[in-house]
Structure formats: C-alpha cells, structure tokens
Motif scaffolding. Sequence first.
Motif, short mmCIF file in Angstrom:
data_model
loop_
_atom_site.label_atom_id
_atom_site.label_comp_id
_atom_site.label_asym_id
_atom_site.label_seq_id
_atom_site.Cartn_x
_atom_site.Cartn_y
_atom_site.Cartn_z
N ASP A 21 0.93 -1.16 0.12
CA ASP A 21 -0.13 0.03 -0.22
C ASP A 21 0.82 1.20 -0.04
OD1 ASP A 21 -2.07 -1.76 -0.08
OD2 ASP A 21 -2.71 -1.45 2.10
N ALA A 22 1.79 1.25 0.75
CA ALA A 22 2.66 2.52 0.93
C ALA A 22 3.48 2.70 -0.51
CB ALA A 22 3.73 2.26 1.90
N THR A 24 2.42 1.63 -3.32
CA THR A 24 1.42 1.98 -4.49
C THR A 24 1.08 3.46 -4.27
OG1 THR A 24 0.56 -0.14 -4.53
CG2 THR A 24 -0.78 1.51 -5.56
N ALA A 25 0.79 3.78 -3.10
CA ALA A 25 0.46 5.24 -2.97
C ALA A 25 1.59 6.19 -3.24
CB ALA A 25 0.19 5.39 -1.74
N SER A 26 2.92 5.90 -2.83
CA SER A 26 4.18 6.45 -3.17
C SER A 26 4.37 6.74 -4.68
CB SER A 26 5.30 6.14 -2.38
OG SER A 26 4.90 6.20 -1.03
N ARG A 28 2.33 6.59 -6.83
CA ARG A 28 0.94 7.00 -7.65
C ARG A 28 1.27 8.70 -7.33
NH1 ARG A 28 -3.61 4.52 -6.13
NH2 ARG A 28 -3.54 3.49 -8.18
N ALA A 29 1.89 8.90 -6.19
CA ALA A 29 2.01 10.51 -5.91
C ALA A 29 3.01 11.05 -6.84
CB ALA A 29 2.39 10.54 -4.44
N PRO A 34 0.57 2.92 -11.33
CA PRO A 34 0.58 1.67 -10.30
C PRO A 34 0.47 0.36 -10.71
CG PRO A 34 -1.45 3.05 -10.08
CD PRO A 34 -0.51 3.58 -10.98
N THR A 110 12.16 3.98 -3.53
CA THR A 110 10.81 4.41 -2.78
C THR A 110 10.82 3.24 -1.58
OG1 THR A 110 10.00 5.22 -4.56
CG2 THR A 110 8.50 4.83 -2.46
#
Length: 147
Positions: A21-22, A24-26, A28-29, A34, A110
């Motif tokens: 989750d971390a 994927t979110a990172s 995407r940001a 993703p 990341t």
Amino acid sequence: MTEAAQNLPLLLAGAKRWFDDALTASMRAAGEQPLSSAQGQVFAVLDPDGTTVSELARRLGVTRQTAHQAVHGLLALDLLEQIPDPASARSRLIRITPEGARVHRRAQATLTVIEEALADRIGTDAAAALRTALTLPRGEPPVVEAP
C-alpha cells in the motif's frame, strides 16, 4: 471476550500489505503508473537476459496463467518486452525494458525510504532484528501433525 492472537502468516501478510500500500501510494504520488503486487514481484525474479513465463511462474509460486497475466499487463505498459529464446524456438523470454528499469529503480529507492519510515516507527533495532529473522535459513517446510 479476549481476541485470539493472530498467527504469524496473517501478521506477515498484513506487513506485506502495508509495504504494498505504501509503495503503490508513493509511486502514484510521484506520477508513476501503479502496479499490482504480482506485477511488482515479477521484476524481483527476472533474469537480466530474460526469463520464460513458465520459469517466472515457478519462481513466484503461481500458475503459468497468473504469471502470464502479470507479464501481459507489464508488456502493455512497455515495462517488459518479449524476445525470442535462443535456447528454444518455441519459447520467448521476458525481459525488462529501459522504461521498466527506470520504474524498477524508482520503486527500489521508494522501498528503501518506506523501510526507513518503518524503522522510525518501530525502532531501528526492531527493524534490523526483523530483517535478520526473515533472512535466516529456514530449511524445507516441515510436515507436522497437529496435537
């Protein structure tokens, strides 16, 4: 009523989900497309000169169809490419593209930062102990009888 303690496989799965989750979110940001967890795992088991889908499936511990689906999505994103297998006229090798290598490097960097965030939260000694415990040899999975 007291809740039963979660078993280790559930705890490990939860920790993996937290990392996924971390990441994927990172990504995407950061403006990256993703990837699914399965797609991300493909990068970890690819040989530099290419790997067959059958071998990827074996290394990932999934069916050939599941590996093919992950690879197909990565081919569509131009992160992987198919090339003829010089060892077999019937096989094709899957290998990383320059764009795939760039995305993989970014994901690895990341993950390093995410690991540092975990160490900040649980302590550097606990994070180091966790890494050590997970890298110790476990041997073959045991076959046991329940009491």
